[in-house]
Scaffold this motif. Structure first.
Motif, PDB file in Angstrom:
ATOM      1  N   MET A   1       0.837  -1.203   0.000  1.00  0.00           N
ATOM      2  CA  MET A   1       0.000   0.000   0.000  1.00  0.00           C
ATOM      3  C   MET A   1       0.868   1.247   0.000  1.00  0.00           C
ATOM      4  N   GLY A   2       0.675   2.113  -0.982  1.00  0.00           N
ATOM      5  CA  GLY A   2       1.543   3.285  -1.103  1.00  0.00           C
ATOM      6  C   GLY A   2       0.846   4.588  -0.778  1.00  0.00           C
ATOM      7  N   THR A   3       1.506   5.678  -1.113  1.00  0.00           N
ATOM      8  CA  THR A   3       0.990   7.010  -0.781  1.00  0.00           C
ATOM      9  C   THR A   3      -0.391   7.282  -1.390  1.00  0.00           C
ATOM     10  N   PRO A   4      -0.631   6.945  -2.693  1.00  0.00           N
ATOM     11  CA  PRO A   4      -1.960   7.247  -3.250  1.00  0.00           C
ATOM     12  C   PRO A   4      -3.082   6.590  -2.455  1.00  0.00           C
ATOM     13  N   GLN A   5      -2.829   5.353  -2.010  1.00  0.00           N
ATOM     14  CA  GLN A   5      -3.862   4.655  -1.243  1.00  0.00           C
ATOM     15  C   GLN A   5      -4.114   5.349   0.096  1.00  0.00           C
ATOM     16  N   ILE A   6      -3.007   5.729   0.761  1.00  0.00           N
ATOM     17  CA  ILE A   6      -3.140   6.423   2.053  1.00  0.00           C
ATOM     18  C   ILE A   6      -3.887   7.743   1.849  1.00  0.00           C
ATOM     19  N   VAL A   7      -3.533   8.457   0.779  1.00  0.00           N
ATOM     20  CA  VAL A   7      -4.212   9.724   0.500  1.00  0.00           C
ATOM     21  C   VAL A   7      -5.702   9.483   0.294  1.00  0.00           C
ATOM     22  N   PHE A   8      -6.013   8.400  -0.428  1.00  0.00           N
ATOM     23  CA  PHE A   8      -7.405   8.076  -0.680  1.00  0.00           C
ATOM     24  C   PHE A   8      -8.150   7.785   0.623  1.00  0.00           C
ATOM     25  N   LEU A   9      -7.477   7.065   1.527  1.00  0.00           N
ATOM     26  CA  LEU A   9      -8.084   6.760   2.828  1.00  0.00           C
ATOM     27  C   LEU A   9      -8.282   8.044   3.638  1.00  0.00           C
ATOM     28  N   LEU A  10      -7.272   8.939   3.563  1.00  0.00           N
ATOM     29  CA  LEU A  10      -7.382  10.203   4.305  1.00  0.00           C
ATOM     30  C   LEU A  10      -8.557  11.037   3.766  1.00  0.00           C
ATOM     31  N   TYR A  11      -8.759  10.910   2.433  1.00  0.00           N
ATOM     32  CA  TYR A  11      -9.895  11.583   1.809  1.00  0.00           C
ATOM     33  C   TYR A  11     -11.202  11.028   2.394  1.00  0.00           C
ATOM     34  N   GLY A  12     -11.250   9.691   2.539  1.00  0.00           N
ATOM     35  CA  GLY A  12     -12.420   9.051   3.171  1.00  0.00           C
ATOM     36  C   GLY A  12     -12.588   9.494   4.607  1.00  0.00           C
TER      37      GLY A  12
ATOM     38  N   GLU B   1     -16.984   7.347   2.416  1.00  0.00           N
ATOM     39  CA  GLU B   1     -16.330   7.792   3.647  1.00  0.00           C
ATOM     40  C   GLU B   1     -15.227   6.779   3.960  1.00  0.00           C
ATOM     41  N   LEU B   2     -14.728   6.801   5.167  1.00  0.00           N
ATOM     42  CA  LEU B   2     -13.538   6.012   5.489  1.00  0.00           C
ATOM     43  C   LEU B   2     -13.729   4.507   5.257  1.00  0.00           C
ATOM     44  N   ALA B   3     -14.853   3.950   5.731  1.00  0.00           N
ATOM     45  CA  ALA B   3     -15.044   2.497   5.603  1.00  0.00           C
ATOM     46  C   ALA B   3     -15.130   2.082   4.127  1.00  0.00           C
ATOM     47  N   ARG B   4     -15.852   2.880   3.341  1.00  0.00           N
ATOM     48  CA  ARG B   4     -15.995   2.548   1.923  1.00  0.00           C
ATOM     49  C   ARG B   4     -14.660   2.747   1.193  1.00  0.00           C
ATOM     50  N   ALA B   5     -13.963   3.800   1.566  1.00  0.00           N
ATOM     51  CA  ALA B   5     -12.628   4.009   0.985  1.00  0.00           C
ATOM     52  C   ALA B   5     -11.755   2.796   1.271  1.00  0.00           C
ATOM     53  N   GLY B   6     -11.871   2.264   2.480  1.00  0.00           N
ATOM     54  CA  GLY B   6     -11.101   1.075   2.859  1.00  0.00           C
ATOM     55  C   GLY B   6     -11.460  -0.111   1.993  1.00  0.00           C
ATOM     56  N   SER B   7     -12.747  -0.310   1.740  1.00  0.00           N
ATOM     57  CA  SER B   7     -13.137  -1.482   0.955  1.00  0.00           C
ATOM     58  C   SER B   7     -12.712  -1.315  -0.508  1.00  0.00           C
ATOM     59  N   ILE B   8     -12.711  -0.081  -0.998  1.00  0.00           N
ATOM     60  CA  ILE B   8     -12.236   0.165  -2.363  1.00  0.00           C
ATOM     61  C   ILE B   8     -10.741  -0.164  -2.476  1.00  0.00           C
TER      62      ILE B   8
ATOM     63  N   ALA C   1      -5.513  -2.983   4.333  1.00  0.00           N
ATOM     64  CA  ALA C   1      -6.438  -1.866   4.116  1.00  0.00           C
ATOM     65  C   ALA C   1      -7.332  -1.659   5.337  1.00  0.00           C
ATOM     66  N   TYR C   2      -8.013  -2.740   5.752  1.00  0.00           N
ATOM     67  CA  TYR C   2      -8.938  -2.588   6.881  1.00  0.00           C
ATOM     68  C   TYR C   2      -8.196  -2.319   8.184  1.00  0.00           C
ATOM     69  N   GLY C   3      -6.967  -2.819   8.272  1.00  0.00           N
ATOM     70  CA  GLY C   3      -6.146  -2.532   9.463  1.00  0.00           C
ATOM     71  C   GLY C   3      -5.899  -1.032   9.602  1.00  0.00           C
ATOM     72  N   VAL C   4      -5.499  -0.416   8.490  1.00  0.00           N
ATOM     73  CA  VAL C   4      -5.236   1.026   8.519  1.00  0.00           C
ATOM     74  C   VAL C   4      -6.523   1.795   8.834  1.00  0.00           C
ATOM     75  N   VAL C   5      -7.623   1.346   8.204  1.00  0.00           N
ATOM     76  CA  VAL C   5      -8.916   1.990   8.448  1.00  0.00           C
ATOM     77  C   VAL C   5      -9.273   1.904   9.937  1.00  0.00           C
ATOM     78  N   GLY C   6      -9.093   0.723  10.506  1.00  0.00           N
ATOM     79  CA  GLY C   6      -9.401   0.522  11.927  1.00  0.00           C
ATOM     80  C   GLY C   6      -8.591   1.458  12.799  1.00  0.00           C
ATOM     81  N   ILE C   7      -7.288   1.559  12.479  1.00  0.00           N
ATOM     82  CA  ILE C   7      -6.425   2.440  13.281  1.00  0.00           C
ATOM     83  C   ILE C   7      -6.909   3.885  13.191  1.00  0.00           C
ATOM     84  N   MET C   8      -7.323   4.274  11.988  1.00  0.00           N
ATOM     85  CA  MET C   8      -7.796   5.651  11.818  1.00  0.00           C
ATOM     86  C   MET C   8      -9.035   5.922  12.677  1.00  0.00           C
ATOM     87  N   TYR C   9     -10.004   5.001  12.636  1.00  0.00           N
ATOM     88  CA  TYR C   9     -11.200   5.157  13.495  1.00  0.00           C
ATOM     89  C   TYR C   9     -10.780   5.262  14.956  1.00  0.00           C
TER      90      TYR C   9
END
Lengths: 258, 213
Positions: free
Chosen positions: B1-12, B164-171, B182-190
Protein backbone atom coordinates in the motif's frame (compact mmCIF):
# COMPACT_ATOMS: atom_id res chain seq x y z
CA UNK A 1 -45.90 47.58 55.20
CA UNK A 2 -45.91 50.55 52.89
CA UNK A 3 -49.31 50.40 51.27
CA UNK A 4 -49.63 52.83 48.42
CA UNK A 5 -53.45 52.76 48.47
CA UNK A 6 -54.97 56.22 48.48
CA UNK A 7 -57.40 55.63 51.31
CA UNK A 8 -56.21 53.97 54.52
CA UNK A 9 -59.64 52.44 54.98
CA UNK A 10 -59.42 50.66 51.64
CA UNK A 11 -55.97 49.36 52.49
CA UNK A 12 -57.25 48.00 55.75
CA UNK A 13 -60.09 46.18 54.03
CA UNK A 14 -58.35 44.74 50.96
CA UNK A 15 -56.64 41.51 52.00
CA UNK A 16 -53.18 40.64 50.66
CA UNK A 17 -54.14 37.00 50.29
CA UNK A 18 -57.63 35.57 50.40
CA UNK A 19 -58.49 31.87 50.12
CA UNK A 20 -62.16 30.99 49.92
CA UNK A 21 -63.40 27.43 50.10
CA UNK A 22 -60.20 26.04 48.51
CA UNK A 23 -60.15 22.28 48.00
CA UNK A 24 -57.48 20.09 46.45
CA UNK A 25 -57.28 16.44 45.56
CA UNK A 26 -54.35 14.22 44.65
CA UNK A 27 -56.35 11.67 42.68
CA UNK A 28 -58.84 10.38 45.22
CA UNK A 29 -56.92 11.74 48.22
CA UNK A 30 -58.31 15.03 49.46
CA UNK A 31 -55.29 17.16 50.36
CA UNK A 32 -57.10 20.38 51.27
CA UNK A 33 -60.63 20.69 52.63
CA UNK A 34 -62.59 23.94 52.55
CA UNK A 35 -59.68 26.28 53.29
CA UNK A 36 -60.77 29.81 54.21
CA UNK A 37 -57.95 32.16 55.04
CA UNK A 38 -57.63 35.91 54.80
CA UNK A 39 -54.28 37.57 55.30
CA UNK A 40 -54.14 41.33 55.75
CA UNK A 41 -51.21 43.36 54.42
CA UNK A 42 -48.39 43.18 56.92
CA UNK A 43 -49.89 40.26 58.80
CA UNK A 44 -47.71 37.36 59.94
CA UNK A 45 -49.23 33.91 59.95
CA UNK A 46 -47.63 30.75 61.30
CA UNK A 47 -49.01 27.49 59.96
CA UNK A 48 -48.37 24.37 62.00
CA UNK A 49 -49.64 20.85 62.17
CA UNK A 50 -48.48 17.26 61.87
CA UNK A 51 -46.68 16.16 58.72
CA UNK A 52 -49.05 15.45 55.88
CA UNK A 53 -51.65 17.86 57.24
CA UNK A 54 -51.53 20.01 54.10
CA UNK A 55 -49.57 23.04 55.37
CA UNK A 56 -47.07 23.02 52.53
CA UNK A 57 -49.75 22.22 49.98
CA UNK A 58 -51.73 25.22 51.21
CA UNK A 59 -48.95 27.76 50.76
CA UNK A 60 -47.84 26.16 47.48
CA UNK A 61 -51.34 26.84 46.13
CA UNK A 62 -50.87 30.55 46.79
CA UNK A 63 -48.13 30.88 44.15
CA UNK A 64 -49.59 28.15 41.95
CA UNK A 65 -46.86 25.56 42.47
CA UNK A 66 -49.93 23.41 43.14
CA UNK A 67 -53.25 23.70 41.37
CA UNK A 68 -56.51 23.63 43.27
CA UNK A 69 -59.80 22.16 42.16
CA UNK A 70 -62.38 24.19 44.04
CA UNK A 71 -62.77 27.61 45.62
CA UNK A 72 -60.78 30.72 44.79
CA UNK A 73 -57.53 32.39 45.75
CA UNK A 74 -57.08 36.14 45.37
CA UNK A 75 -53.61 37.62 45.82
CA UNK A 76 -53.37 41.40 46.09
CA UNK A 77 -56.60 41.77 44.14
CA UNK A 78 -55.62 39.28 41.40
CA UNK A 79 -57.76 36.16 41.07
CA UNK A 80 -55.37 33.24 40.69
CA UNK A 81 -56.67 30.98 37.92
CA UNK A 82 -54.89 28.77 35.41
CA UNK A 83 -54.08 31.64 33.10
CA UNK A 84 -50.27 31.86 32.72
CA UNK A 85 -50.48 35.66 32.76
CA UNK A 86 -52.20 35.88 36.14
CA UNK A 87 -49.94 33.15 37.54
CA UNK A 88 -46.97 35.25 36.48
CA UNK A 89 -48.41 38.40 38.07
CA UNK A 90 -49.02 36.58 41.36
CA UNK A 91 -45.58 34.96 41.39
CA UNK A 92 -43.98 38.34 40.90
CA UNK A 93 -45.74 39.63 44.00
CA UNK A 94 -45.17 36.59 46.20
CA UNK A 95 -41.73 35.34 47.21
CA UNK A 96 -41.08 31.82 48.43
CA UNK A 97 -38.41 30.22 50.59
CA UNK A 98 -38.07 26.44 50.48
CA UNK A 99 -37.00 23.85 53.02
CA UNK A 100 -34.15 22.69 50.76
CA UNK A 101 -33.09 26.27 49.82
CA UNK A 102 -33.19 25.41 46.09
CA UNK A 103 -30.42 27.85 45.21
CA UNK A 104 -29.13 27.49 41.66
CA UNK A 105 -25.86 25.58 42.18
CA UNK A 106 -24.23 26.67 38.91
CA UNK A 107 -24.64 30.38 39.68
CA UNK A 108 -22.87 32.53 42.25
CA UNK A 109 -24.74 34.00 45.19
CA UNK A 110 -24.97 37.32 43.38
CA UNK A 111 -26.15 35.70 40.13
CA UNK A 112 -28.78 33.76 42.06
CA UNK A 113 -30.12 37.08 43.27
CA UNK A 114 -30.00 38.98 39.98
CA UNK A 115 -31.33 36.30 37.59
CA UNK A 116 -35.07 36.73 38.16
CA UNK A 117 -35.07 40.54 38.47
CA UNK A 118 -33.19 40.76 35.16
CA UNK A 119 -35.16 38.09 33.29
CA UNK A 120 -38.61 38.53 34.74
CA UNK A 121 -38.73 42.20 35.67
CA UNK A 122 -36.40 43.37 32.93
CA UNK A 123 -33.98 45.16 35.24
CA UNK A 124 -30.58 46.21 33.90
CA UNK A 125 -27.63 44.33 35.38
CA UNK A 126 -26.39 47.37 37.33
CA UNK A 127 -29.75 47.97 38.96
CA UNK A 128 -30.26 44.27 39.71
CA UNK A 129 -26.79 43.97 41.26
CA UNK A 130 -27.28 47.07 43.36
CA UNK A 131 -30.54 45.68 44.75
CA UNK A 132 -28.96 42.27 45.28
CA UNK A 133 -26.00 43.71 47.18
CA UNK A 134 -28.30 45.80 49.37
CA UNK A 135 -30.42 42.76 50.26
CA UNK A 136 -27.44 40.44 50.69
CA UNK A 137 -26.16 43.06 53.13
CA UNK A 138 -29.47 42.97 54.92
CA UNK A 139 -29.24 39.20 55.46
CA UNK A 140 -25.59 39.77 56.46
CA UNK A 141 -23.97 37.73 53.74
CA UNK A 142 -22.68 40.36 51.32
CA UNK A 143 -19.08 39.16 51.77
CA UNK A 144 -20.02 35.82 50.16
CA UNK A 145 -21.59 37.35 47.05
CA UNK A 146 -19.12 35.80 44.61
CA UNK A 147 -19.13 32.30 46.08
CA UNK A 148 -21.16 29.35 44.84
CA UNK A 149 -23.96 27.93 47.02
CA UNK A 150 -22.05 24.70 47.71
CA UNK A 151 -19.33 26.77 49.41
CA UNK A 152 -21.78 28.09 52.00
CA UNK A 153 -23.26 26.56 55.15
CA UNK A 154 -26.93 25.63 55.23
CA UNK A 155 -27.85 28.69 57.27
CA UNK A 156 -25.98 30.94 54.86
CA UNK A 157 -27.65 29.28 51.89
CA UNK A 158 -31.08 29.83 53.37
CA UNK A 159 -30.30 33.48 54.02
CA UNK A 160 -29.23 33.83 50.40
CA UNK A 161 -32.52 32.19 49.39
CA UNK A 162 -34.39 34.80 51.43
CA UNK A 163 -32.39 37.61 49.81
CA UNK A 164 -33.01 36.09 46.37
CA UNK A 165 -36.77 36.14 46.97
CA UNK A 166 -36.61 39.70 48.33
CA UNK A 167 -34.80 40.89 45.20
CA UNK A 168 -38.11 40.56 43.35
CA UNK A 169 -39.49 43.10 45.85
CA UNK A 170 -42.46 40.90 46.73
CA UNK A 171 -45.48 42.11 48.67
CA UNK A 172 -45.77 38.84 50.57
CA UNK A 173 -43.42 35.99 51.47
CA UNK A 174 -44.16 32.30 51.87
CA UNK A 175 -41.83 30.19 54.02
CA UNK A 176 -42.06 26.42 53.63
CA UNK A 177 -40.33 24.92 56.68
CA UNK A 178 -37.30 27.18 56.18
CA UNK A 179 -35.33 25.82 59.13
CA UNK A 180 -36.23 22.12 58.97
CA UNK A 181 -33.23 21.12 56.87
CA UNK A 182 -30.74 23.09 58.98
CA UNK A 183 -28.33 21.97 61.64
CA UNK A 184 -29.55 23.23 65.03
CA UNK A 185 -26.84 25.86 65.40
CA UNK A 186 -27.89 27.49 62.14
CA UNK A 187 -31.59 27.77 62.87
CA UNK A 188 -31.21 30.98 64.83
CA UNK A 189 -29.50 32.99 62.10
CA UNK A 190 -32.32 32.19 59.69
CA UNK A 191 -35.04 32.90 62.26
CA UNK A 192 -33.36 36.21 63.15
CA UNK A 193 -33.44 37.14 59.47
CA UNK A 194 -37.15 36.28 59.32
CA UNK A 195 -37.84 38.26 62.50
CA UNK A 196 -36.10 41.27 60.96
CA UNK A 197 -38.25 40.91 57.88
CA UNK A 198 -41.38 40.71 60.02
CA UNK A 199 -40.39 43.87 61.89
CA UNK A 200 -40.11 45.68 58.58
CA UNK A 201 -43.75 44.91 57.94
CA UNK A 202 -43.57 42.12 55.35
CA UNK A 203 -46.70 40.03 54.91
CA UNK A 204 -45.59 36.50 55.81
CA UNK A 205 -47.04 33.01 55.90
CA UNK A 206 -44.63 30.62 57.57
CA UNK A 207 -44.97 26.87 57.75
CA UNK A 208 -42.74 26.07 60.70
CA UNK A 209 -42.45 24.12 63.90
CA UNK A 210 -40.45 26.86 65.58
CA UNK A 211 -42.97 27.76 68.23
CA UNK A 212 -40.65 30.33 69.78
CA UNK A 213 -40.71 32.16 66.47
CA UNK A 214 -44.50 31.84 66.36
CA UNK A 215 -44.84 33.34 69.85
CA UNK A 216 -42.55 36.23 69.04
CA UNK A 217 -43.67 37.14 65.53
CA UNK A 218 -47.05 35.70 64.59
CA UNK A 219 -50.23 37.70 64.58
CA UNK A 220 -52.12 34.44 64.20
CA UNK A 221 -51.17 30.81 64.56
CA UNK A 222 -53.12 28.34 62.46
CA UNK A 223 -53.27 24.65 63.21
CA UNK A 224 -54.01 22.23 60.38
CA UNK A 225 -54.84 18.58 60.46
CA UNK A 226 -55.85 16.22 57.65
CA UNK A 227 -56.02 19.01 55.10
CA UNK A 228 -58.29 21.30 57.08
CA UNK A 229 -57.81 24.33 59.31
CA UNK A 230 -58.74 23.08 62.77
CA UNK A 231 -58.05 26.09 64.91
CA UNK A 232 -56.51 29.55 64.76
CA UNK A 233 -55.85 32.42 67.10
CA UNK A 234 -53.29 34.89 68.41
CA UNK A 235 -50.24 33.02 69.73
CA UNK A 236 -50.88 33.76 73.42
CA UNK A 237 -54.37 32.34 73.21
CA UNK A 238 -53.35 29.51 70.87
CA UNK A 239 -50.64 28.21 73.15
CA UNK A 240 -52.42 28.84 76.48
CA UNK A 241 -55.88 27.60 75.67
CA UNK A 242 -55.99 25.36 72.62
CA UNK A 243 -59.62 24.43 72.10
CA UNK A 244 -59.46 21.31 70.00
CA UNK A 245 -58.28 17.92 71.14
CA UNK A 246 -56.02 17.51 68.10
CA UNK A 247 -54.36 20.87 68.75
CA UNK A 248 -53.73 19.95 72.39
CA UNK A 249 -52.25 16.62 71.37
CA UNK A 250 -50.00 18.24 68.75
CA UNK A 251 -48.80 20.98 71.11
CA UNK A 252 -48.25 18.39 73.81
CA UNK A 253 -45.95 16.51 71.47
CA UNK A 254 -44.07 19.48 70.13
CA UNK A 255 -43.83 21.97 72.99
CA UNK A 256 -41.73 20.11 75.60
CA UNK A 257 -38.85 20.49 73.20
CA UNK A 258 -38.88 24.27 73.55
CA UNK B 1 0.00 0.00 0.00
CA UNK B 2 1.54 3.29 -1.10
CA UNK B 3 0.99 7.01 -0.78
CA UNK B 4 -1.96 7.25 -3.25
CA UNK B 5 -3.86 4.65 -1.24
CA UNK B 6 -3.14 6.42 2.05
CA UNK B 7 -4.21 9.72 0.50
CA UNK B 8 -7.41 8.08 -0.68
CA UNK B 9 -8.08 6.76 2.83
CA UNK B 10 -7.38 10.20 4.30
CA UNK B 11 -9.90 11.58 1.81
CA UNK B 12 -12.42 9.05 3.17
CA UNK B 13 -11.46 9.97 6.72
CA UNK B 14 -12.14 13.61 5.95
CA UNK B 15 -15.69 12.73 4.86
CA UNK B 16 -16.20 10.59 7.94
CA UNK B 17 -15.29 13.52 10.15
CA UNK B 18 -17.43 15.97 8.18
CA UNK B 19 -20.34 13.53 8.28
CA UNK B 20 -19.97 13.02 12.03
CA UNK B 21 -19.82 16.78 12.60
CA UNK B 22 -22.87 17.42 10.44
CA UNK B 23 -24.79 14.60 12.14
CA UNK B 24 -23.77 15.84 15.56
CA UNK B 25 -24.62 19.46 14.79
CA UNK B 26 -27.97 18.52 13.23
CA UNK B 27 -28.64 16.02 16.00
CA UNK B 28 -27.81 18.60 18.68
CA UNK B 29 -30.32 21.12 17.41
CA UNK B 30 -33.11 18.65 16.70
CA UNK B 31 -32.22 16.54 19.75
CA UNK B 32 -32.65 19.55 22.01
CA UNK B 33 -36.07 20.15 20.49
CA UNK B 34 -36.95 16.46 20.96
CA UNK B 35 -35.78 16.57 24.60
CA UNK B 36 -37.83 19.70 25.33
CA UNK B 37 -40.93 18.27 23.66
CA UNK B 38 -40.45 14.98 25.49
CA UNK B 39 -40.34 16.78 28.86
CA UNK B 40 -43.31 18.98 27.94
CA UNK B 41 -46.09 19.29 30.47
CA UNK B 42 -48.54 18.43 27.68
CA UNK B 43 -49.05 14.69 27.76
CA UNK B 44 -49.99 14.51 24.07
CA UNK B 45 -46.79 16.26 22.97
CA UNK B 46 -44.70 14.06 25.25
CA UNK B 47 -46.31 10.88 23.89
CA UNK B 48 -45.89 11.79 20.24
CA UNK B 49 -42.23 12.57 20.91
CA UNK B 50 -41.84 9.28 22.75
CA UNK B 51 -43.17 7.56 19.63
CA UNK B 52 -40.63 9.37 17.46
CA UNK B 53 -37.81 8.29 19.75
CA UNK B 54 -39.08 4.69 19.84
CA UNK B 55 -39.26 4.58 16.04
CA UNK B 56 -35.67 5.73 15.51
CA UNK B 57 -34.21 3.75 18.39
CA UNK B 58 -36.11 0.64 17.41
CA UNK B 59 -35.10 0.40 13.76
CA UNK B 60 -31.61 -0.13 12.33
CA UNK B 61 -29.74 2.99 11.23
CA UNK B 62 -28.95 1.15 8.01
CA UNK B 63 -32.64 0.90 7.23
CA UNK B 64 -33.25 4.54 8.11
CA UNK B 65 -30.58 5.68 5.66
CA UNK B 66 -32.00 3.35 3.05
CA UNK B 67 -35.48 4.77 3.49
CA UNK B 68 -34.34 8.40 3.35
CA UNK B 69 -32.27 7.84 0.22
CA UNK B 70 -34.27 5.36 -1.85
CA UNK B 71 -37.84 5.65 -0.55
CA UNK B 72 -37.86 9.42 -0.79
CA UNK B 73 -36.47 9.12 -4.31
CA UNK B 74 -39.35 6.78 -5.22
CA UNK B 75 -41.72 9.36 -3.76
CA UNK B 76 -40.24 11.86 -6.19
CA UNK B 77 -37.82 13.61 -3.86
CA UNK B 78 -34.36 13.08 -5.31
CA UNK B 79 -31.61 13.82 -2.83
CA UNK B 80 -27.86 13.83 -3.30
CA UNK B 81 -26.20 11.04 -1.34
CA UNK B 82 -24.65 13.46 1.13
CA UNK B 83 -28.00 15.20 1.68
CA UNK B 84 -29.78 11.91 2.34
CA UNK B 85 -27.03 10.81 4.69
CA UNK B 86 -27.04 14.13 6.55
CA UNK B 87 -30.81 13.95 7.01
CA UNK B 88 -30.73 10.29 8.03
CA UNK B 89 -28.00 10.80 10.62
CA UNK B 90 -29.63 13.94 11.96
CA UNK B 91 -32.91 12.07 12.55
CA UNK B 92 -31.05 9.18 14.14
CA UNK B 93 -28.94 11.43 16.39
CA UNK B 94 -31.91 13.58 17.38
CA UNK B 95 -33.74 10.54 18.76
CA UNK B 96 -30.75 9.31 20.79
CA UNK B 97 -29.55 12.71 21.99
CA UNK B 98 -33.17 13.69 22.70
CA UNK B 99 -33.55 10.69 24.97
CA UNK B 100 -30.19 11.24 26.69
CA UNK B 101 -31.04 14.87 27.36
CA UNK B 102 -34.59 14.08 28.45
CA UNK B 103 -33.07 11.92 31.18
CA UNK B 104 -30.64 14.69 32.12
CA UNK B 105 -33.38 17.33 32.25
CA UNK B 106 -35.43 15.07 34.50
CA UNK B 107 -32.37 14.42 36.68
CA UNK B 108 -32.19 18.10 37.63
CA UNK B 109 -33.89 18.26 41.05
CA UNK B 110 -37.52 19.36 40.93
CA UNK B 111 -36.82 22.04 43.50
CA UNK B 112 -34.78 23.91 40.89
CA UNK B 113 -37.78 24.26 38.59
CA UNK B 114 -40.02 25.16 41.51
CA UNK B 115 -37.62 27.85 42.72
CA UNK B 116 -37.46 29.26 39.19
CA UNK B 117 -41.24 29.23 38.91
CA UNK B 118 -41.63 30.88 42.32
CA UNK B 119 -39.32 33.64 41.03
CA UNK B 120 -41.74 34.04 38.10
CA UNK B 121 -39.18 32.92 35.52
CA UNK B 122 -41.03 31.83 32.38
CA UNK B 123 -40.41 28.54 30.57
CA UNK B 124 -37.71 29.91 28.26
CA UNK B 125 -35.53 31.44 30.99
CA UNK B 126 -36.24 28.54 33.33
CA UNK B 127 -34.81 26.17 30.75
CA UNK B 128 -32.00 28.37 29.46
CA UNK B 129 -30.69 29.74 32.74
CA UNK B 130 -31.61 27.11 35.32
CA UNK B 131 -32.37 23.63 33.96
CA UNK B 132 -30.24 23.19 30.82
CA UNK B 133 -26.92 24.41 32.29
CA UNK B 134 -27.29 21.74 34.97
CA UNK B 135 -28.68 19.09 32.60
CA UNK B 136 -25.78 19.54 30.17
CA UNK B 137 -23.25 18.75 32.89
CA UNK B 138 -25.15 15.64 33.83
CA UNK B 139 -25.42 14.51 30.21
CA UNK B 140 -21.82 15.13 29.07
CA UNK B 141 -20.43 11.61 29.53
CA UNK B 142 -23.39 9.97 27.79
CA UNK B 143 -23.36 12.60 25.06
CA UNK B 144 -19.69 11.97 24.32
CA UNK B 145 -20.32 8.24 24.37
CA UNK B 146 -22.99 8.72 21.74
CA UNK B 147 -20.68 10.92 19.65
CA UNK B 148 -18.19 8.05 19.53
CA UNK B 149 -20.96 5.68 18.40
CA UNK B 150 -22.01 8.21 15.81
CA UNK B 151 -18.51 8.48 14.32
CA UNK B 152 -18.38 4.72 13.87
CA UNK B 153 -21.97 4.70 12.66
CA UNK B 154 -21.07 6.94 9.74
CA UNK B 155 -19.57 3.86 8.08
CA UNK B 156 -23.15 2.91 7.19
CA UNK B 157 -23.27 5.87 4.81
CA UNK B 158 -21.48 3.56 2.40
CA UNK B 159 -24.82 1.89 1.66
CA UNK B 160 -25.99 4.86 -0.39
CA UNK B 161 -22.69 5.05 -2.22
CA UNK B 162 -21.11 7.70 -0.05
CA UNK B 163 -17.35 7.34 0.04
CA UNK B 164 -16.33 7.79 3.65
CA UNK B 165 -13.54 6.01 5.49
CA UNK B 166 -15.04 2.50 5.60
CA UNK B 167 -16.00 2.55 1.92
CA UNK B 168 -12.63 4.01 0.98
CA UNK B 169 -11.10 1.08 2.86
CA UNK B 170 -13.14 -1.48 0.96
CA UNK B 171 -12.24 0.16 -2.36
CA UNK B 172 -8.52 0.03 -1.48
CA UNK B 173 -8.95 -3.55 -0.36
CA UNK B 174 -10.53 -4.49 -3.68
CA UNK B 175 -7.90 -2.74 -5.78
CA UNK B 176 -4.80 -3.82 -3.86
CA UNK B 177 -5.99 -7.33 -2.90
CA UNK B 178 -4.64 -6.62 0.59
CA UNK B 179 -7.76 -6.56 2.74
CA UNK B 180 -5.96 -7.06 6.07
CA UNK B 181 -3.67 -4.14 5.40
CA UNK B 182 -6.44 -1.87 4.12
CA UNK B 183 -8.94 -2.59 6.88
CA UNK B 184 -6.15 -2.53 9.46
CA UNK B 185 -5.24 1.03 8.52
CA UNK B 186 -8.92 1.99 8.45
CA UNK B 187 -9.40 0.52 11.93
CA UNK B 188 -6.43 2.44 13.28
CA UNK B 189 -7.80 5.65 11.82
CA UNK B 190 -11.20 5.16 13.49
CA UNK B 191 -9.46 4.28 16.73
CA UNK B 192 -7.33 7.42 16.67
CA UNK B 193 -10.42 9.61 16.48
CA UNK B 194 -12.67 7.71 18.87
CA UNK B 195 -10.23 6.76 21.60
CA UNK B 196 -9.30 10.30 22.70
CA UNK B 197 -13.00 11.13 22.81
CA UNK B 198 -13.71 8.11 25.00
CA UNK B 199 -10.91 9.10 27.37
CA UNK B 200 -12.26 12.62 27.51
CA UNK B 201 -15.72 11.24 28.32
CA UNK B 202 -14.41 9.04 31.12
CA UNK B 203 -12.47 11.97 32.56
CA UNK B 204 -15.53 14.20 32.56
CA UNK B 205 -17.52 11.43 34.21
CA UNK B 206 -14.98 11.18 36.99
CA UNK B 207 -14.84 14.95 37.37
CA UNK B 208 -18.60 15.30 37.75
CA UNK B 209 -18.81 12.31 40.07
CA UNK B 210 -16.39 14.12 42.37
CA UNK B 211 -18.23 17.42 41.97
CA UNK B 212 -21.58 15.98 42.94
CA UNK B 213 -20.35 13.81 45.81
Amino acid sequence: MSTSASSPAAAAIAPMIAMEGVEKWYGTFKALTDINLTVRPGEKIVLCGPSGSGKSTLIRCINHLETYEKGRIVVDGVLLDNNPKTIDVVRREVGMVFQQFNLFPHLTVLQNCTLAPMRSRGLARDAAEATARRLLGRVKILDQADKYPAQLSGGQQQRVAIARALCMEPKAMLFDEPTSALDPEMVKEVLDTMIGLAKDGMTMICVTHEMGFARQVADRVIFMSEGAIVEEGPPAEFFQNPRHQRTKKFLGEILPRY
Amino acid sequence: MGTPQIVFLLYGLQWTIILALVAFAGGTVTGLIVALLRTSESRAVSRVTAGYIALFQGTPLLMQLFVVYYALALAGLRLEAWQAVAIGFTLHASAYLGEIWRGSIEAVPRGQVEAAKALSLGYFWRMKDVVLPQAIRISLPATIGFLVQLIKGTSLAAIVGFTELARAGSIISNTTYKPLMAYGVVGIMYFLICWPLSIWGTRLERKFAVATR
